[in-house]
Enzyme design. Structure first.
Site, PDB file in Angstrom:
ATOM      1  N   ARG A  93      -4.482 -30.246  17.395  1.00 55.68           N
ATOM      2  CA  ARG A  93      -3.895 -31.242  18.292  1.00 55.68           C
ATOM      3  C   ARG A  93      -2.539 -30.774  18.808  1.00 55.68           C
ATOM      4  O   ARG A  93      -1.670 -30.377  18.066  1.00 55.68           O
ATOM      5  CB  ARG A  93      -3.704 -32.563  17.556  1.00 55.68           C
ATOM      6  CG  ARG A  93      -2.918 -33.513  18.431  1.00 55.68           C
ATOM      7  CD  ARG A  93      -2.933 -34.910  17.919  1.00 55.68           C
ATOM      8  NE  ARG A  93      -1.990 -35.689  18.682  1.00 55.68           N
ATOM      9  CZ  ARG A  93      -1.594 -36.893  18.350  1.00 55.68           C
ATOM     10  NH1 ARG A  93      -2.066 -37.446  17.270  1.00 55.68           N
ATOM     11  NH2 ARG A  93      -0.740 -37.542  19.078  1.00 55.68           N
ATOM     12  N   ARG A 102      -6.760 -36.260  22.895  1.00 53.48           N
ATOM     13  CA  ARG A 102      -6.457 -35.451  21.721  1.00 53.48           C
ATOM     14  C   ARG A 102      -7.718 -35.080  20.955  1.00 53.48           C
ATOM     15  O   ARG A 102      -8.699 -35.836  20.971  1.00 53.48           O
ATOM     16  CB  ARG A 102      -5.447 -36.159  20.811  1.00 53.48           C
ATOM     17  CG  ARG A 102      -5.872 -37.419  20.168  1.00 53.48           C
ATOM     18  CD  ARG A 102      -5.325 -38.714  20.735  1.00 53.48           C
ATOM     19  NE  ARG A 102      -4.175 -38.716  21.576  1.00 53.48           N
ATOM     20  CZ  ARG A 102      -2.961 -39.093  21.187  1.00 53.48           C
ATOM     21  NH1 ARG A 102      -2.738 -39.432  19.947  1.00 53.48           N
ATOM     22  NH2 ARG A 102      -1.992 -39.137  22.046  1.00 53.48           N
ATOM     23  N   ASP A 105      -6.761 -37.764  16.247  1.00 54.56           N
ATOM     24  CA  ASP A 105      -5.641 -38.680  16.022  1.00 54.56           C
ATOM     25  C   ASP A 105      -5.925 -39.426  14.735  1.00 54.56           C
ATOM     26  O   ASP A 105      -7.001 -40.001  14.577  1.00 54.56           O
ATOM     27  CB  ASP A 105      -5.538 -39.655  17.207  1.00 54.56           C
ATOM     28  CG  ASP A 105      -4.299 -40.532  17.123  1.00 54.56           C
ATOM     29  OD1 ASP A 105      -3.257 -40.048  16.624  1.00 54.56           O
ATOM     30  OD2 ASP A 105      -4.365 -41.695  17.544  1.00 54.56           O
ATOM     31  N   ASP A 107      -4.288 -42.324  12.175  1.00 54.37           N
ATOM     32  CA  ASP A 107      -3.254 -43.337  11.978  1.00 54.37           C
ATOM     33  C   ASP A 107      -3.420 -43.969  10.613  1.00 54.37           C
ATOM     34  O   ASP A 107      -4.549 -44.287  10.194  1.00 54.37           O
ATOM     35  CB  ASP A 107      -3.352 -44.427  13.054  1.00 54.37           C
ATOM     36  CG  ASP A 107      -2.875 -43.954  14.418  1.00 54.37           C
ATOM     37  OD1 ASP A 107      -2.007 -43.059  14.471  1.00 54.37           O
ATOM     38  OD2 ASP A 107      -3.383 -44.471  15.430  1.00 54.37           O
TER      39      ASP A 107
HETATM   40  N1  LIG Z   1       1.382 -46.062  10.487  1.00 58.47           N
HETATM   41  C1  LIG Z   1       1.532 -44.886  11.118  1.00 58.47           C
HETATM   42  N2  LIG Z   1       0.489 -44.009  11.210  1.00 58.47           N
HETATM   43  C2  LIG Z   1       0.626 -42.831  11.869  1.00 58.47           C
HETATM   44  N3  LIG Z   1       1.775 -42.400  12.463  1.00 58.47           N
HETATM   45  C3  LIG Z   1       2.834 -43.235  12.383  1.00 58.47           C
HETATM   46  C4  LIG Z   1       2.764 -44.498  11.729  1.00 58.47           C
HETATM   47  N4  LIG Z   1       3.979 -45.101  11.830  1.00 58.47           N
HETATM   48  C5  LIG Z   1       4.759 -44.272  12.498  1.00 58.47           C
HETATM   49  N5  LIG Z   1       4.106 -43.139  12.846  1.00 58.47           N
HETATM   50  C6  LIG Z   1       4.699 -42.036  13.578  1.00 58.47           C
HETATM   51  O1  LIG Z   1       4.048 -41.912  14.814  1.00 58.47           O
HETATM   52  C7  LIG Z   1       3.927 -40.542  15.113  1.00 58.47           C
HETATM   53  C8  LIG Z   1       2.588 -40.318  15.744  1.00 58.47           C
HETATM   54  O2  LIG Z   1       2.651 -40.661  17.025  1.00 58.47           O
HETATM   55  P1  LIG Z   1       1.428 -40.269  17.913  1.00 58.47           P
HETATM   56  O3  LIG Z   1       1.839 -39.192  18.841  1.00 58.47           O
HETATM   57  O4  LIG Z   1       0.198 -40.037  17.065  1.00 58.47           O
HETATM   58  O5  LIG Z   1       1.263 -41.632  18.663  1.00 58.47           O
HETATM   59  P2  LIG Z   1       0.043 -41.970  19.503  1.00 58.47           P
HETATM   60  O6  LIG Z   1      -1.178 -41.681  18.668  1.00 58.47           O
HETATM   61  O7  LIG Z   1       0.167 -41.343  20.852  1.00 58.47           O
HETATM   62  O8  LIG Z   1       0.180 -43.526  19.656  1.00 58.47           O
HETATM   63  P3  LIG Z   1      -0.146 -44.624  18.612  1.00 58.47           P
HETATM   64  O9  LIG Z   1       0.843 -44.496  17.492  1.00 58.47           O
HETATM   65  O10 LIG Z   1       0.011 -45.862  19.423  1.00 58.47           O
HETATM   66  O11 LIG Z   1      -1.570 -44.411  18.137  1.00 58.47           O
HETATM   67  C9  LIG Z   1       3.942 -39.767  13.829  1.00 58.47           C
HETATM   68  O12 LIG Z   1       4.689 -38.594  13.978  1.00 58.47           O
HETATM   69  C10 LIG Z   1       4.530 -40.720  12.839  1.00 58.47           C
HETATM   70  O13 LIG Z   1       5.796 -40.286  12.389  1.00 58.47           O
HETATM   71  N1  LIG Z   2     -10.497 -46.010  22.883  1.00 53.11           N
HETATM   72  C1  LIG Z   2      -9.390 -45.394  22.426  1.00 53.11           C
HETATM   73  N2  LIG Z   2      -8.310 -45.303  23.211  1.00 53.11           N
HETATM   74  C2  LIG Z   2      -7.199 -44.674  22.727  1.00 53.11           C
HETATM   75  C3  LIG Z   2      -7.189 -44.099  21.427  1.00 53.11           C
HETATM   76  C4  LIG Z   2      -8.363 -44.227  20.644  1.00 53.11           C
HETATM   77  O1  LIG Z   2      -8.407 -43.743  19.488  1.00 53.11           O
HETATM   78  N3  LIG Z   2      -9.433 -44.867  21.165  1.00 53.11           N
HETATM   79  N4  LIG Z   2      -6.103 -43.470  20.967  1.00 53.11           N
HETATM   80  C5  LIG Z   2      -5.042 -43.364  21.733  1.00 53.11           C
HETATM   81  C6  LIG Z   2      -3.896 -42.628  21.183  1.00 53.11           C
HETATM   82  O2  LIG Z   2      -3.093 -43.417  20.452  1.00 53.11           O
HETATM   83  C7  LIG Z   2      -4.949 -43.923  23.080  1.00 53.11           C
HETATM   84  N5  LIG Z   2      -6.116 -44.584  23.509  1.00 53.11           N
END
Ligand SMILES: Nc1ncnc2c1ncn2[C@@H]1O[C@H](COP(=O)(O)OP(=O)(O)OP(=O)(O)O)[C@@H](O)[C@H]1O
Ligand SMILES: Nc1nc2c(c(=O)[nH]1)N=C(CO)CN2
Length: 171
Positions: A93, A102, A105, A107
């Site tokens: 990624r 990506r 991802d 979370d």
């Molecule tokens: N609960 C969590 N899970 C994953 N990452 C987290 C969390 N809380 C904060 N972060 C921070 O968010 C960053 C990841 O951001 P990332 O670029 O994956 O966001 P995104 O996937 O674009 O958006 P989203 O967070 O809305 O899914 C990580 O570097 C981490 O430090």
């Molecule tokens: N349907 C869907 N949409 C997204 C997703 C995902 O996992 N599923 N992840 C994102 C990055 O945070 C942005 N948008």
């Protein structure tokens, strides 16, 4: 005996919930491989959802494959986050656009019932309650898990979102 208490806490496992998403490359294979990699990396896979095909939220981009999993682990929340970031990186990624496409991802949705708000880690995940692509798979495996901030179960949160655009991959 503070030492003993510490030892007992360290040996206790905590349940945590993870969301997985991918919309670049072979997404199905990536998610299966990521689950196996997390299981080898200090977490024990207890439950996993099926794979879902989901319409992208955010900028125009390909559909996603999403899934959720529950692991038991002795890792601390910051260690789980680190494992997620290393695992994402190992699937190539590259962080570019926010909410953009990506290969993987990951979370951290819940870590037990812990509430954390630091620059690096927010728990529960701050956007999970509004995302059907998270709540539909999670409700399959952890419908009764109570969101410690919103004081609603996953099933109840799911009832508050629009689930159009989220389909089981295998009908
Ligand atoms: N609960 C969590 N899970 C994953 N990452 C987290 C969390 N809380 C904060 N972060 C921070 O968010 C960053 C990841 O951001 P990332 O670029 O994956 O966001 P995104 O996937 O674009 O958006 P989203 O967070 O809305 O899914 C990580 O570097 C981490 O430090
Ligand atoms: N349907 C869907 N949409 C997204 C997703 C995902 O996992 N599923 N992840 C994102 C990055 O945070 C942005 N948008």
């Amino acid at each position: 005996m503070p030492g003993l208490v510490t030892t007992q806490q360290n040996s206790m496992e905590t349940a945590c919930a993870i969301a997985l998403g991918s919309n670049l490359g072979d997404s199905e294979q990536t998610i299966e491989a990521a689950l196996a990699q997390l299981d080898r990396g200090g977490m024990r896979l207890r439950r996993r959802s099926q794979l879902y095909k989901t319409a992208p939220v955010g900028p125009p981009q390909p559909d996603y494959i999403n899934a959720s999993a529950v692991f038991h682990t002795t890792l601390r929340p910051d260690q789980v986050l680190q494992l997620l970031l290393v695992t994402e990186a190992s699937f190539g990624r590259i962080r570019r656009e926010r909410w953009g496409p990506r290969t993987l991802d990951l979370d951290l949705l819940f870590y037990g019932d812990q509430i954390i708000d630091t620059p690096r880690l927010i728990l529960p995940h701050p956007r999970m309650h509004e995302r059907a692509f998270v709540l539909v798979p999670l409700s399959e495996i952890a419908a009764d898990w109570r969101h410690p901030v919103r004081q609603r179960t996953v099933k109840e949160l799911l009832g508050q979102v629009d689930t159009a655009g989220v389909y089981p991959l295998v009908a």
